[in-house]
Design a protein around this motif. Sequence first.
Motif, PDB file in Angstrom:
ATOM      1  N   GLN A 199       0.828  -1.208   0.000  1.00  0.00           N
ATOM      2  CA  GLN A 199       0.000   0.000   0.000  1.00  0.00           C
ATOM      3  C   GLN A 199       0.860   1.255   0.000  1.00  0.00           C
ATOM      4  O   GLN A 199       0.519   2.243  -0.660  1.00  0.00           O
ATOM      5  CB  GLN A 199      -0.941  -0.002   1.208  1.00  0.00           C
ATOM      6  CG  GLN A 199      -1.858   1.210   1.303  1.00  0.00           C
ATOM      7  CD  GLN A 199      -2.738   1.399   0.075  1.00  0.00           C
ATOM      8  OE1 GLN A 199      -3.035   0.446  -0.642  1.00  0.00           O
ATOM      9  NE2 GLN A 199      -3.157   2.624  -0.177  1.00  0.00           N
ATOM     10  N   GLU A 200       1.976   1.236   0.704  1.00  0.00           N
ATOM     11  CA  GLU A 200       2.857   2.402   0.705  1.00  0.00           C
ATOM     12  C   GLU A 200       3.451   2.639  -0.671  1.00  0.00           C
ATOM     13  O   GLU A 200       3.624   3.785  -1.106  1.00  0.00           O
ATOM     14  CB  GLU A 200       3.951   2.222   1.757  1.00  0.00           C
ATOM     15  CG  GLU A 200       3.434   2.397   3.176  1.00  0.00           C
ATOM     16  CD  GLU A 200       4.425   1.966   4.230  1.00  0.00           C
ATOM     17  OE1 GLU A 200       4.413   2.535   5.326  1.00  0.00           O
ATOM     18  OE2 GLU A 200       5.207   1.036   3.963  1.00  0.00           O
TER      19      GLU A 200
ATOM     20  N   GLN B  67       0.819   4.276  -2.798  1.00  0.00           N
ATOM     21  CA  GLN B  67       0.618   5.677  -2.436  1.00  0.00           C
ATOM     22  C   GLN B  67       1.791   6.564  -2.837  1.00  0.00           C
ATOM     23  O   GLN B  67       1.608   7.753  -3.080  1.00  0.00           O
ATOM     24  CB  GLN B  67       0.426   5.797  -0.921  1.00  0.00           C
ATOM     25  CG  GLN B  67      -0.938   5.330  -0.416  1.00  0.00           C
ATOM     26  CD  GLN B  67      -2.047   6.318  -0.733  1.00  0.00           C
ATOM     27  OE1 GLN B  67      -3.101   5.942  -1.199  1.00  0.00           O
ATOM     28  NE2 GLN B  67      -1.815   7.593  -0.511  1.00  0.00           N
TER      29      GLN B  67
ATOM     30  N   ALA C 270      -5.718   8.375  -4.336  1.00  0.00           N
ATOM     31  CA  ALA C 270      -4.552   8.342  -3.451  1.00  0.00           C
ATOM     32  C   ALA C 270      -4.587   9.517  -2.482  1.00  0.00           C
ATOM     33  O   ALA C 270      -4.324   9.360  -1.285  1.00  0.00           O
ATOM     34  CB  ALA C 270      -3.264   8.369  -4.269  1.00  0.00           C
TER      35      ALA C 270
ATOM     36  N   ARG D 159      -4.931   9.195   1.616  1.00  0.00           N
ATOM     37  CA  ARG D 159      -3.980   9.849   2.523  1.00  0.00           C
ATOM     38  C   ARG D 159      -4.698  10.720   3.537  1.00  0.00           C
ATOM     39  O   ARG D 159      -4.421  10.678   4.738  1.00  0.00           O
ATOM     40  CB  ARG D 159      -3.002  10.724   1.714  1.00  0.00           C
ATOM     41  CG  ARG D 159      -1.757  10.038   1.236  1.00  0.00           C
ATOM     42  CD  ARG D 159      -0.706  11.044   0.773  1.00  0.00           C
ATOM     43  NE  ARG D 159      -1.162  11.859  -0.339  1.00  0.00           N
ATOM     44  CZ  ARG D 159      -1.023  11.547  -1.618  1.00  0.00           C
ATOM     45  NH1 ARG D 159      -0.439  10.399  -1.935  1.00  0.00           N
ATOM     46  NH2 ARG D 159      -1.446  12.350  -2.570  1.00  0.00           N
TER      47      ARG D 159
ATOM     48  N   GLU E 252      -4.419   2.087   5.739  1.00  0.00           N
ATOM     49  CA  GLU E 252      -4.684   2.799   4.495  1.00  0.00           C
ATOM     50  C   GLU E 252      -5.256   1.852   3.441  1.00  0.00           C
ATOM     51  O   GLU E 252      -6.063   2.254   2.601  1.00  0.00           O
ATOM     52  CB  GLU E 252      -3.407   3.477   3.995  1.00  0.00           C
ATOM     53  CG  GLU E 252      -2.905   4.551   4.948  1.00  0.00           C
ATOM     54  CD  GLU E 252      -1.802   5.407   4.362  1.00  0.00           C
ATOM     55  OE1 GLU E 252      -1.562   5.314   3.138  1.00  0.00           O
ATOM     56  OE2 GLU E 252      -1.192   6.172   5.121  1.00  0.00           O
TER      57      GLU E 252
ATOM     58  N   TYR F 277      -5.258   2.506  -8.756  1.00  0.00           N
ATOM     59  CA  TYR F 277      -4.184   3.495  -8.833  1.00  0.00           C
ATOM     60  C   TYR F 277      -3.582   3.596 -10.234  1.00  0.00           C
ATOM     61  O   TYR F 277      -2.733   4.449 -10.473  1.00  0.00           O
ATOM     62  CB  TYR F 277      -3.076   3.135  -7.845  1.00  0.00           C
ATOM     63  CG  TYR F 277      -3.390   3.499  -6.418  1.00  0.00           C
ATOM     64  CD1 TYR F 277      -2.788   4.594  -5.814  1.00  0.00           C
ATOM     65  CD2 TYR F 277      -4.285   2.759  -5.652  1.00  0.00           C
ATOM     66  CE1 TYR F 277      -3.060   4.942  -4.498  1.00  0.00           C
ATOM     67  CE2 TYR F 277      -4.574   3.089  -4.350  1.00  0.00           C
ATOM     68  CZ  TYR F 277      -3.962   4.179  -3.771  1.00  0.00           C
ATOM     69  OH  TYR F 277      -4.252   4.521  -2.469  1.00  0.00           O
TER      70      TYR F 277
END
Length: 640
Positions: free
Chosen positions: A210-211, A214, A222, A226, A285, A312
């Motif tokens: 997930q990081e 993002q 995104a 956040r 997240e 994404y």
Amino acid sequence: MVAVQLVATSMLMLGAGAGNLLSANRGRSPSTVTVSLRGGTTVTGNENTELSVKGESLQQLYSDYIQNRFLINRRYQRKLVWAVEEKQRLIDSALKKLPIPLILLAESQYEGNARLEVIDGLQRLDAIFSFIENKYPVDGKYFDLETLSDTKFLKDSSSLLQREPVWDRAACRDFTNYHLPVSTYRSASESSVDEVFRRINSSGRHLSLQEIRQAGSVAEIASLVRRVSAAIRGDASLTDYVNLQDMPKISITNKDLEYGIYDADIFWVKNGILSRDAVRESRDEELVLDLLLDLILRPLASSGTEYRNAAYSDERVSHSTSGLSVRARLLSMGRGEVERRFMETLDLITETLEVAGTPYSAWAVTQQNPRGIPRHFHALFVALEQLLHEENLVPKSKAELAQALKGFWDKDLSVPGGGNWGGNRKTALIESVKGALRKHFQPTTDEHALKLQEHALRFESTLRMALTEDALFELKQGFCLVNDPSRFDDNSFEKIMKISSAMANTRAGAKGVIFIGVADDTDDATSIQRLTGVESYKIDRFHVTGTQHELDKMRRSVDEHFRWLIERIKSSKLERRFADVLAGTLSPFRYRDYLLWKLEPTAMNSPVTHDGKFFVRSGPATAEVTGTGIVDLVRRFPSS
């Protein structure tokens, strides 16, 4: 030779990320690479960017730190999550002269000043500077603040407090003389910094899936993930850019320290939905992303890794969660509306659990299965959101809803395990949940009450942003004199107008927040309680006092006061064009039955005046701009 060895050593210590960084340049024109130690050699290429690698002493890095040279871009940079034990291990490595991985920085301009944006090494730098400032001990002892002239000065001025027992002075001196490999990326564009960050972490060794999704993503979803996730955790910031000095204030800690956010108090951990480690790995997240997709897409899409990736992506894929579909739905519904629905639903769950007095995992899921709890919560959340916003229902009472949720998942409801969660199975479960809960809801027509209801989590999150953004935040205990709540304070109100103009002069695109009904002074809160009997509600160092006692003394309704304030803003000493816009941002709202007000001063296409003068903010202070300073102020607005 020394320089070449440093490059090799630095890249080796950076690990897989260095390989990715180097591979980013294959097949392209060679970059200008400046490699040097003090007194070393320099190697250059022929592109506009430069990458320099050199050893920097911890003493020099700390000096840059207290001068606020380090900048964190939260659009791609992960939150501060290292546990104290991890920080202590890093310091122990430096004390024992063991190698520490390279720090990667990018030169950038922010608010007219040259800054160093931290691309890789946020956790390491914070660990070093926090140890120097006595935030935690190593082997039971603290850094001696008399070692450095900078820390001695801060100690003598009471900005830092020496804790005991203290490390030997010689050991502290050796520690601050330790040289850390630092690579600085010069003349880098925002997109190239994003790309470097993604490539460094694309191996998955440093960041979770997930990081990586993002990291540097400019997709609408995104940004929303956040914003919502940070609001829930409590580590939100008003802008994407935060000084490294301010990051510890919103760091996630594993101990109840004097700074940061204790991970056990985060909603997900406190309610047994996710573990501490899961939050540190940004699984919160990931869950927020899944919930948001189920709020905006119809029919409900499947949940799983490939569907999250698709949301994404700009590529055309057959998934219903494709980036194009998600973007179209967000534009149609409005990002603000989606966020409002999410926060309203989470507020309902939070308030209901407060009535229950028991965490979610123990109240709703008495047959413990920790791995399945996130999906239990997911199904309940989406069901409640649909009842609230698609069927326009509200709970008959929080107490009744709390009772309905007691042991809810012990009933005959099948929740699937891991892997992808198909849209059809998910829909069937959510319909069953709604069917079980609908009898505890009823229609509502109280539009006025709904209009005044601010989302508690959003307010708390915004309030905490004041910890990292003094210039764009202001708090006032009320509109009236503290010692006479029936008397409107004209001087204080005109000061609010002046502050509003100063916030709007911060830079192009700046947006400030002013809350009225919140005191940051304990004495004011105490005086209000003594004079009116209103007991404040404490959030961090802030005291929510509200303004209802003032309206009662003035014998005005909320609507009457609202209309009066609109005219008061428009007739203030602000220039008219700005005053009209500012008046349009005034909004009353209720938080835990306290009546508060919000103003959002927003920059225009040129500087604005108050009483014919220009003002700017320097931290929490407001100062007039004169002479050549006005020229510099105008330069902040390129289109003016």
